[in-house]
Design a protein around this motif. Structure first.
Motif, PDB file in Angstrom:
ATOM      1  N   SER A 155       0.810  -1.221   0.000  1.00  0.00           N
ATOM      2  CA  SER A 155       0.000   0.000   0.000  1.00  0.00           C
ATOM      3  C   SER A 155       0.843   1.272   0.000  1.00  0.00           C
ATOM      4  N   LYS A 156       2.168   1.114   0.050  1.00  0.00           N
ATOM      5  CA  LYS A 156       3.119   2.227  -0.058  1.00  0.00           C
ATOM      6  C   LYS A 156       2.968   3.245   1.067  1.00  0.00           C
ATOM      7  N   CYS A 157       2.879   2.748   2.286  1.00  0.00           N
ATOM      8  CA  CYS A 157       2.707   3.610   3.454  1.00  0.00           C
ATOM      9  C   CYS A 157       3.971   3.547   4.316  1.00  0.00           C
ATOM     10  N   GLU A 158       4.828   4.551   4.173  1.00  0.00           N
ATOM     11  CA  GLU A 158       6.103   4.541   4.893  1.00  0.00           C
ATOM     12  C   GLU A 158       5.900   4.566   6.408  1.00  0.00           C
ATOM     13  N   GLU A 159       4.940   5.329   6.881  1.00  0.00           N
ATOM     14  CA  GLU A 159       4.667   5.382   8.311  1.00  0.00           C
ATOM     15  C   GLU A 159       4.225   4.008   8.838  1.00  0.00           C
ATOM     16  N   CYS A 160       3.409   3.321   8.055  1.00  0.00           N
ATOM     17  CA  CYS A 160       2.946   1.985   8.442  1.00  0.00           C
ATOM     18  C   CYS A 160       4.105   0.987   8.442  1.00  0.00           C
ATOM     19  N   ILE A 161       4.959   1.086   7.439  1.00  0.00           N
ATOM     20  CA  ILE A 161       6.123   0.201   7.359  1.00  0.00           C
ATOM     21  C   ILE A 161       6.985   0.370   8.608  1.00  0.00           C
ATOM     22  N   ALA A 162       7.262   1.608   8.959  1.00  0.00           N
ATOM     23  CA  ALA A 162       8.086   1.888  10.140  1.00  0.00           C
ATOM     24  C   ALA A 162       7.423   1.366  11.408  1.00  0.00           C
ATOM     25  N   TYR A 163       6.125   1.552  11.516  1.00  0.00           N
ATOM     26  CA  TYR A 163       5.375   1.077  12.687  1.00  0.00           C
ATOM     27  C   TYR A 163       5.501  -0.441  12.831  1.00  0.00           C
ATOM     28  N   HIS A 164       5.298  -1.160  11.747  1.00  0.00           N
ATOM     29  CA  HIS A 164       5.345  -2.619  11.809  1.00  0.00           C
ATOM     30  C   HIS A 164       6.755  -3.139  12.066  1.00  0.00           C
ATOM     31  N   ILE A 165       7.738  -2.492  11.478  1.00  0.00           N
ATOM     32  CA  ILE A 165       9.120  -2.929  11.716  1.00  0.00           C
ATOM     33  C   ILE A 165       9.518  -2.659  13.166  1.00  0.00           C
ATOM     34  N   GLN A 166       9.104  -1.536  13.717  1.00  0.00           N
ATOM     35  CA  GLN A 166       9.373  -1.239  15.130  1.00  0.00           C
ATOM     36  C   GLN A 166       8.728  -2.303  16.024  1.00  0.00           C
ATOM     37  N   ASN A 167       7.505  -2.670  15.697  1.00  0.00           N
ATOM     38  CA  ASN A 167       6.835  -3.722  16.475  1.00  0.00           C
ATOM     39  C   ASN A 167       7.559  -5.058  16.343  1.00  0.00           C
ATOM     40  N   VAL A 171      13.086  -9.393   6.516  1.00  0.00           N
ATOM     41  CA  VAL A 171      13.448  -9.315   5.098  1.00  0.00           C
ATOM     42  C   VAL A 171      12.666 -10.357   4.296  1.00  0.00           C
ATOM     43  N   GLU A 172      12.458 -11.523   4.848  1.00  0.00           N
ATOM     44  CA  GLU A 172      11.668 -12.550   4.159  1.00  0.00           C
ATOM     45  C   GLU A 172      10.240 -12.049   3.898  1.00  0.00           C
ATOM     46  N   ALA A 173       9.654 -11.392   4.885  1.00  0.00           N
ATOM     47  CA  ALA A 173       8.312 -10.829   4.704  1.00  0.00           C
ATOM     48  C   ALA A 173       8.317  -9.737   3.636  1.00  0.00           C
ATOM     49  N   ILE A 174       9.370  -8.941   3.611  1.00  0.00           N
ATOM     50  CA  ILE A 174       9.499  -7.896   2.588  1.00  0.00           C
ATOM     51  C   ILE A 174       9.599  -8.527   1.199  1.00  0.00           C
ATOM     52  N   LYS A 175      10.357  -9.586   1.086  1.00  0.00           N
ATOM     53  CA  LYS A 175      10.480 -10.283  -0.203  1.00  0.00           C
ATOM     54  C   LYS A 175       9.130 -10.795  -0.687  1.00  0.00           C
ATOM     55  N   ILE A 176       8.345 -11.334   0.219  1.00  0.00           N
ATOM     56  CA  ILE A 176       7.013 -11.815  -0.153  1.00  0.00           C
ATOM     57  C   ILE A 176       6.152 -10.656  -0.640  1.00  0.00           C
ATOM     58  N   ALA A 177       6.236  -9.518   0.035  1.00  0.00           N
ATOM     59  CA  ALA A 177       5.472  -8.339  -0.388  1.00  0.00           C
ATOM     60  C   ALA A 177       5.866  -7.907  -1.794  1.00  0.00           C
ATOM     61  N   LYS A 227      13.033   1.259   1.319  1.00  0.00           N
ATOM     62  CA  LYS A 227      12.793   2.092   2.503  1.00  0.00           C
ATOM     63  C   LYS A 227      12.663   1.217   3.745  1.00  0.00           C
ATOM     64  N   ALA A 228      12.006   0.081   3.611  1.00  0.00           N
ATOM     65  CA  ALA A 228      11.868  -0.834   4.739  1.00  0.00           C
ATOM     66  C   ALA A 228      13.226  -1.341   5.203  1.00  0.00           C
ATOM     67  N   ILE A 229      14.078  -1.695   4.265  1.00  0.00           N
ATOM     68  CA  ILE A 229      15.433  -2.151   4.617  1.00  0.00           C
ATOM     69  C   ILE A 229      16.203  -1.028   5.313  1.00  0.00           C
ATOM     70  N   ALA A 230      16.045   0.201   4.837  1.00  0.00           N
ATOM     71  CA  ALA A 230      16.708   1.344   5.470  1.00  0.00           C
ATOM     72  C   ALA A 230      16.219   1.523   6.910  1.00  0.00           C
TER      73      ALA A 230
END
Length: 60
Positions: A5-17, A29-35, A49-52
């Motif tokens: 969905s291209k939501c940087e704030e959401c990506i950061a939230y989920h990675i923090q969790n 990273v495996e989940a990112i690859k699936i996405a 951005k998620a990797i960053a």
């Protein structure tokens, strides 16, 4: 879903969790690859951005 969905704030939230729950970098990273597989090439910038964010949070 956040990458798709291209939501940087959401990506950061989920990675923090993920970090708080003790996830390892390779698991996230495996989940990112699936996405990317599901979302196609338009998700590449958001995957980067998620990797960053992972690197910024120093998740091992």
């Amino acid at each position: 879903m956040s990458i798709f969905s291209k939501c940087e704030e959401c990506i950061a939230y989920h990675i923090q969790n993920c970090k708080e729950q003790g996830c390892f970098k390779d698991e996230i990273v495996e989940a990112i690859k699936i996405a990317v597989v599901v979302g196609g090439s338009v998700t590449y910038p958001w995957a980067r951005k998620a990797i960053a964010i992972i690197d910024m949070l120093e998740i091992e």
